[in-house]
Enzyme design. Structure first.
Site, PDB file in Angstrom:
ATOM      1  CB  CYS A 138       8.726  62.567 -13.155  1.00 13.40           C
ATOM      2  SG  CYS A 138       9.003  61.877 -11.506  1.00 13.40           S
ATOM      3  CB  CYS A 141       7.709  59.067 -12.375  1.00 10.41           C
ATOM      4  SG  CYS A 141       7.364  60.405 -11.231  1.00 10.41           S
ATOM      5  CG  ASP A 142       7.975  58.375 -16.293  1.00 12.71           C
ATOM      6  OD1 ASP A 142       7.193  57.643 -15.672  1.00 12.71           O
ATOM      7  OD2 ASP A 142       7.648  59.495 -16.732  1.00 12.71           O
TER       8      ASP A 142
END
Length: 332
Positions: A138, A141-142
């Site tokens: 992701c 997300c990261d």
């Protein structure tokens, strides 16, 4: 157990399912959550979450523990090791869920069974997935965790290109690896990627006709080995992380023949109220069509499905009303 008719059974104890459990149990609906493994789903593999409102930083495990405890405090029941094998709508309108040798009956169901990231299946992928070791599925997300670092991204579809462009905003250098010469993403996305890749100061590189054969390192990712599918020549790319964007697989095989699924297995529903084709059966989170595949939206889905469950139990005829005529804001 067999004599109990629950108000709501939730299949899956990830963020969507837990959010639904909190709302249903708080509304004093007799609620059962079925989970085939353990609560949390994919988010349990995330050791640092920074984009969930209200928490500057929290681990997936800690967030799930808080959500589960909150649901239990309101009276939700949990049963782990309970994998739903099929559903049936009974003549009286209730729904029966079979889980191995056990079965449960309920007035309504929220399917929050989630999805799994499609894996490459190469050495190092699993080993470096946990504890921030460098493998991510992701970018949204990261990406911030790889600011100023070298990363490799894998994939060629719309999501892969969009996510790669996002990660490149943070990384010092991003190399996109795709197994074909042409990317499968839409033309506008490919043009944007190529523009970035050809810019004099661009930080995006392409490795086409190539596949990842291994992810290597000591305690964290240090390099990726790729192979050209036409020449079989191998090359090593030094990097600090690998983003794998090759799709997701919804956990919906047990629903074939009961609900309408897409070719990829995602549950078809009306995206306003999350109703499926079967009265009393709602869907929430990553297993449905048009899901954003984010923690916050999964939680929002769970809340929405729970609110709609309350409406259905109050008035079963509501199920067949079109979205435009069903409810207006404030009509609770």
């Amino acid at each position: 157990m067999a004599d109990i008719i629950y108000d709501s059974i939730i299949v899956g104890a990830g963020p969507a399912g837990l959010a639904a459990a909190i709302y249903n149990a708080r509304d004093r609906l007799q609620t059962l959550v079925l989970e085939k493994f353990y609560p949390g789903g994919q988010i349990m593999n995330t050791d640092r979450i920074e984009n969930y409102p209200g928490f500057e930083s929290i681990s997936g495990a800690d967030l799930i523990e808080k959500m589960k405890k909150q649901a239990e405090n309101f009276g939700a029941e949990f049963k782990t090791g309970a994998e739903a094998s099929n559903l049936q709508r009974l003549n009286d309108g209730n729904i029966k869920l079979n889980c191995g040798k056990e079965s449960f009956t309920t007035r309504s169901v929220i399917l929050a069974c989630g999805s799994d990231y499609r894996k490459l299946g190469v050495p190092g992928e699993t080993e470096f997935r946990n504890a921030g070791a460098g493998v991510s599925y992701c970018g949204t997300c990261d990406a911030p965790f790889f600011k100023g670092k070298k990363v490799v991204a894998v994939g060629g579809g719309n999501t892969a290109v969009e996510e790669a462009l996002h990660v490149a905003k943070f990384a010092a250098e991003l190399t996109l690896v795709h197994r074909r010469q042409e990317l499968r993403a839409t033309k506008v996305l490919v043009e944007k990627l190529m523009q970035k890749a050809s810019a004099p100061n661009g930080n995006i590189k392409l490795k086409l006709d190539a596949v990842v054969v291994a992810i290597e390192g000591d305690k964290k990712v240090e390099k990726v080995r790729i192979k050209n599918v036409k020449t079989n020549n191998e090359e090593t790319l030094p990097c600090d992380g690998v983003f794998i964007f090759v799709g997701t697989v919804p956990n919906t095989a047990f629903l074939k023949g009961f609900l309408d699924l897409t070719d990829a297995g995602f549950i078809k529903c009306d995206v306003g109220f999350l109703r499926t084709k079967v009265p009393g059966v709602f869907v929430a989170g990553d297993c449905r069509i048009a899901a954003a595949m984010q923690l916050a939206t999964a939680v929002g889905d769970g809340v929405n499905a729970a609110m709609m469950t309350k409406q259905y139990i109050r008035d079963p005829d509501w199920w067949n009303k079109p979205i435009s005529d069903a409810l207006m804001p404030g009509e609770w």
